[in-house]
Design an enzyme around this catalytic site. Structure first.
Site, short mmCIF file in Angstrom:
data_model
loop_
_atom_site.label_atom_id
_atom_site.label_comp_id
_atom_site.label_asym_id
_atom_site.label_seq_id
_atom_site.Cartn_x
_atom_site.Cartn_y
_atom_site.Cartn_z
N HIS A 174 0.91 -1.70 0.06
CA HIS A 174 0.40 0.17 0.07
C HIS A 174 0.90 1.35 -0.17
CE1 HIS A 174 -4.15 1.52 0.35
NE2 HIS A 174 -3.95 2.79 1.24
N ASP A 196 -13.70 3.74 6.77
CA ASP A 196 -12.86 3.73 5.92
C ASP A 196 -13.61 4.38 4.84
OD1 ASP A 196 -9.92 4.94 5.18
OD2 ASP A 196 -10.11 3.42 3.77
N ARG A 220 -12.20 13.31 4.44
CA ARG A 220 -11.07 13.80 3.98
C ARG A 220 -11.00 14.51 3.57
NH1 ARG A 220 -7.73 9.69 5.49
NH2 ARG A 220 -5.85 10.75 5.55
N SER A 258 -6.15 4.10 8.54
CA SER A 258 -6.89 4.76 7.08
C SER A 258 -6.40 3.04 6.51
CB SER A 258 -6.88 5.64 6.31
OG SER A 258 -7.24 5.43 5.01
N LYS A 300 -7.85 -0.88 6.46
CA LYS A 300 -7.95 -1.60 5.68
C LYS A 300 -6.95 -2.60 5.15
CE LYS A 300 -7.44 1.89 2.17
NZ LYS A 300 -7.83 3.04 2.92
N1 URA Z 1 -4.49 5.98 1.77
C1 URA Z 1 -5.53 6.02 2.15
O1 URA Z 1 -5.74 4.26 2.07
N2 URA Z 1 -5.82 6.66 3.41
C2 URA Z 1 -4.59 7.36 3.42
O2 URA Z 1 -5.41 8.34 4.34
C3 URA Z 1 -3.86 8.05 2.57
C4 URA Z 1 -3.62 6.81 1.48
#
Ligand code: URA
Length: 442
Positions: free
Chosen positions: A82, A161, A168, A183, A187
């Site tokens: 990620h 999220d 956001r 966040s 996930k």
């Molecule tokens: N990627 C995400 O999933 N969340 C964030 O807040 C920033 C990048």
């Protein structure tokens, strides 16, 4: 719970109880706390921050707002990557099929465009028919069958999220370490991983331009992973210029396909391989990063990685013709070249200006309800340090109208600075961070 009272306390710099944050997040996810109150709280958090206890509570509440993928039937390791968010960052589109083609399960839950950065889900949805809103059952089945799935947060999986992320994005409350950490990690923990690799973007195009903050973010996420038995390795990679050439949804899919075909820009290949090598070592498939690189190279040269991408596209309802013929991706009606205005050396290609430029052209959202145009964006072939001659093409704009072409040209004129000497660029991959260690690679 009296929400204005919680907002007031955070606004005044007081910590919130874990139970208060939990209730708030779950009530918001369930639609019983309105977005306007949550937006006010997010802004208070932006200015006042969250301490470790609050961050942990936030992450746990987000995770518990939905269910987790059940991948217990799988015999293979489950790893994912990620990114904290970049411009031109299409690494996930290459890595998910590439690593899955080597027999490792990749359950990849991604996001949409956030702030000035692009989102993997928006990119994938530029493939006609591609569906990122998989149910839990569909994702589990697909991962068991083909080894990977690329999906978004949903009503079932981290719904908190899903809502907070969109909020956001629309309220300029992205750049907060605990919000980013919670966040991302909510996930990733929901994916039931056996290992996670993080791409922590560094430089003016990242959400946290200071290295010290990027390291703090990485350490926070490594810590959250450890609390949920998920080993995490983080690489710090350059975001002081866009990654690769293409910036814009369909343009980036085409470039990712190029990499899966054995071509593509060198910087994109380098970052992809550095992250992929960490994934393969974490999965224990190979003992060293060198061996991992050789494996990925073979997977690309043999066509296995591209074939896995095609399987993924078919499994998620997309037009598989795109894989062999990226011309089938949505095409902007207008295209124009941008040429170097003078002789000299490219000093900067400002990623933030380019990211916001894509939004300006219609390729990203200005508010939560916006529909995006997948076809628009930029292809910028000039990199900092390149010597260019006046009149030489260094970029192209892809736009919906002739007026937008002009807008795009103006954006490029501001973003691409040519001078007599180059500024120093950040190393592509500068640090490797694990629990308790920050290793400088540059
Ligand atoms: N990627 C995400 O999933 N969340 C964030 O807040 C920033 C990048």
């Amino acid at each position: 719970m009296i929400v204005p009272r919680l907002i007031e306390r955070k606004r005044n710099g007081e910590p919130l109880e874990a139970s208060e944050l939990r209730e708030l997040v779950l009530e918001h996810a369930a639609g019983r706390v309105p977005d306007y109150q949550m937006a006010a709280l997010l802004m208070a958090i932006y200015f006042r921050g969250l301490d470790r206890t609050e961050m942990n509570a936030l992450m746990d509440a987000m995770l518990d707002s939905g269910k987790r993928l059940d991948l217990s039937r799988l015999k293979t390791p489950r790893v994912d990557k990620h990114s904290t968010g970049g411009v031109g960052d299409k690494v996930s589109l290459v890595l998910a099929p590439l690593i899955a083609s080597l027999g490792i399960a990749v359950p990849m839950m991604s996001g949409r465009g956030l702030g000035h950065t692009g989102g993997t889900l928006d990119k994938l949805e530029s493939i006609p028919g591609f569906r990122t809103s998989l149910t839990l059952g569909e994702a589990e089945k697909q991962i068991a069958e083909i080894g990977c799935a690329m999906l978004g947060q949903s009503q079932e999986i981290v719904p908190a999220d899903r809502k907070l992320y969109a909020l956001r994005d629309a309220t300029a409350t992205v750049e907060v370490i605990p919000l980013i950490a919670a966040s991302i990690m909510s996930k990733k923990i929901a994916e039931s991983l056996s290992g996670l690799v993080l791409d922590i973007k560094r430089g003016p195009g990242s959400f946290l331009p200071e290295l010290a903050d990027e390291i703090r973010l990485a350490e926070a996420m490594i810590d959250l992973g450890a609390q949920h038995a998920c080993p995490v390795v983080a690489l710090v990679t350059a975001m002081d210029r866009p990654l690769g050439y293409a910036c814009g949804n369909a343009l980036e899919v085409a470039e990712a396909i190029e990499v899966l075909n054995g071509g593509g820009p060198q910087d994109l290949i380098e970052v992809t391989f550095a992250l992929g090598a960490e994934m393969l070592v974490l999965s224990t498939l190979v003992p060293t990063r060198e061996a991992a690189r050789a494996m990925m190279d073979t997977a690309i040269r043999s066509g296995r990685a591209l074939a896995k991408f095609e399987e993924l596209v078919v499994a998620q309802g997309g037009d598989k013709g795109v894989v062999g013929n990226p011309e089938r991706l949505p095409k902007a009606r207008h295209r124009a070249e941008f040429v170097a205005p003078r002789d000299g050396v490219v000093q900067t290609v400002d990623p933030r200006a380019i990211g916001y430029g894509v939004i300006e052209l219609g390729g990203g959202r200005r508010n939560m309800e916006d529909k995006i145009d997948p076809s628009v964006g930029f292809v910028i072939t000039a990199k900092p340090g390149d010597r260019v001659r006046s009149g030489e093409p260094v970029a192209s704009v892809y736009a919906r109208s002739k007026d937008d072409l002009e807008v795009g040209r103006l954006i490029l004129g501001e973003a691409i600075v040519i001078s007599d000497s180059a500024a120093t660029s950040l190393p592509l991959v500068s640090h490797r961070i694990t629990a308790g260690e920050v290793e400088s690679l540059a």
